[in-house]
Write an enzyme that holds these catalytic residues in place. Structure first.
Site, mmCIF file in Angstrom:
data_model
loop_
_atom_site.group_PDB
_atom_site.id
_atom_site.type_symbol
_atom_site.label_atom_id
_atom_site.label_comp_id
_atom_site.label_asym_id
_atom_site.label_seq_id
_atom_site.Cartn_x
_atom_site.Cartn_y
_atom_site.Cartn_z
ATOM 1 N N PRO A 81 6.790 5.972 -1.612
ATOM 2 C CG PRO A 81 8.652 5.946 -2.929
ATOM 3 C CD PRO A 81 7.126 5.252 -2.541
ATOM 4 C CD GLU A 118 -1.109 -3.369 9.805
ATOM 5 O OE1 GLU A 118 -2.136 -2.982 9.751
ATOM 6 O OE2 GLU A 118 -0.249 -3.824 8.955
ATOM 7 N N GLY A 119 -0.722 2.459 10.228
ATOM 8 C CA GLY A 119 -1.134 3.644 10.456
ATOM 9 C C GLY A 119 -0.344 4.061 11.794
ATOM 10 C CG LEU A 146 -1.724 0.879 1.250
ATOM 11 C CD1 LEU A 146 -3.030 1.362 0.146
ATOM 12 C CD2 LEU A 146 -2.460 0.964 2.773
ATOM 13 N N GLY A 148 2.499 7.609 2.482
ATOM 14 C CA GLY A 148 2.269 6.840 3.479
ATOM 15 C C GLY A 148 0.917 6.862 4.303
#
Length: 376
Positions: free
Chosen positions: A124, A360-361, A121, A127
């Site tokens: 660069p 994962e965040g 996912l 995010g």
């Protein structure tokens, strides 16, 4: 929430992890090498299929059982705990959104341990801001041609299957993202592998797609469903990161408690000093609170009729990760100078804990999610 079966599972996984996983942990960290012996033991143990549906060769274990599996593996080796997290993360879109053809072909391979998966996912420049991704998937007959670079991909180069998110309609923002299942030998290249602070036994790197052709049958869901699929998946995977964080914290607590009973200063074990005992008590309380939050979220991941998982999963992941960082830092302090050396795993626990606040965040994104849900 905890049944006798859960308690028996914990005993079984803990005994297995201490025997088969723990002996390889220090070398995997020191050499920044995938712990193949641990992976082989994981496949041989049968635990590898716990998280996948019975209809596709898995065991269909409930959420708390899966949390216990991750927790007990992370208690001895955070890198190895990713065995039970990353392939599930990659396959959640398949389980929830893919055609029966894709499920039947690929889920048994993952559930048996014959294959591993990656979740592609991040980029660069994309995010936390997923909609800013630049990877493109252009339709060409009955195929898609995918070009782009994904970064920070856990298990890059080890996995056989890559769940890739790409823009099929670059003008539509988040509504223009679609998801695909791509095999490694279809032209995926692995770029730079990161030299990381922690979880060094788990490779993290770039996944490069250059004119990779994927048949339309391996699109997951409909065109434009990608952002929805990605967020749905992260809601269900974040509690797993919470489980990893709880396991890391528990490993640090157990290490510190044993050390305190053995280490003597001023003629007695340091466990006799009230100030240190209170530190240990606080570490245990925080970890138990995190564990309870994680188990609640894992229950909701099994069945969430009221739509509570988004906020509960974000809370569990955020709180457990912050707890792991605080607890492991205190464990290093309790071991004193020894905690600062690689002769003891306390410093490894602290380095490994940090990533749980990021992937994962980030925990800042979790707070965005939590506050957004509260203000709806």
């Amino acid at each position: 929430m905890i049944t006798e079966e859960h308690r028996m599972l914990r005993e079984s996984v803990r005994a297995w992890a201490e025997k088969e996983i723990a002996p390889n942990a220090a070398a995997a960290d020191r050499d920044a090498a995938f712990p193949q012996a641990s992976w082989d033991a994981y496949v041989a143990s049968g635990f590898v299929g716990m998280q996948f549906p019975e209809a596709y060769g898995g065991q269909g274990a409930d959420g708390i059982s899966n949390a216990i599996l991750v927790e007990e593996m992370a208690r001895v080796c955070a890198s190895s705990a990713l065995f039970a997290l990353i392939s599930k993360l990659a396959m959640l879109p398949v389980i929830g959104w893919a055609s029966e053809e894709l499920k039947s072909k690929y889920l048994p391979e993952i559930a048996s341990g014959r294959s591993q998966g990656c979740y592609c996912l991040s980029e660069p420049g994309a995010g936390s801001d997923v909609a800013a991704m630049r990877t493109r998937a252009v339709k060409d007959g009955n195929e898609y041609v995918i070009n782009g670079v994904k970064c920070w991909i856990t298990n890059a180069g080890i996995s056989d299957l890559y769940t890739v998110f790409a823009k099929t309609d670059p003008e539509a923002g988040s509504r223009g993202i679609s998801a695909f299942l791509v095999e490694m030998d279809e032209g995926i290249k692995i770029g730079k592998l990161e030299d990381k602070l922690g979880i060094k036994g788990s490779p993290t790197g770039e996944v490069i797609l250059e004119d990779v052709r994927v048949h339309e049958s391996r699109r997951i869901g409909n065109e434009g469903d990608g952002f929805k699929i990605a967020m749905w998946t992260l809601d269900r995977s974040r509690p797993g990161i919470g489980s990893q964080a709880v396991g890391i914290a528990q490993g640090a607590i157990d290490l510190a408690a044993n050390y305190m009973k053995e280490r003597e200063q001023f003629g007695k074990a340091i466990a006799e000093f009230q100030g240190l005992r209170f530190m240990l008590a606080d570490m245990a309380m925080q970890t138990e609170a995190a564990r309870t939050m994680v188990y609640r979220a894992m229950q909701l991941a099994d069945h969430d009729p009221a739509g509570e998982l988004t906020i509960t999963g974000a809370m569990a992941k955020c709180f457990a990760a912050d707890t792991a960082m605080a607890v492991t830092t205190d464990a290093v302090q309790l071991l004193g100078g020894n905690g600062y050396t690689k002769d003891f795993p306390a410093e490894r626990f602290m380095r490994d804990a940090k990533i749980t606040q990021i992937y994962e965040g980030t925990n800042q994104i979790q707070r965005v999610v939590i506050s957004r849900e509260l203000l709806k």
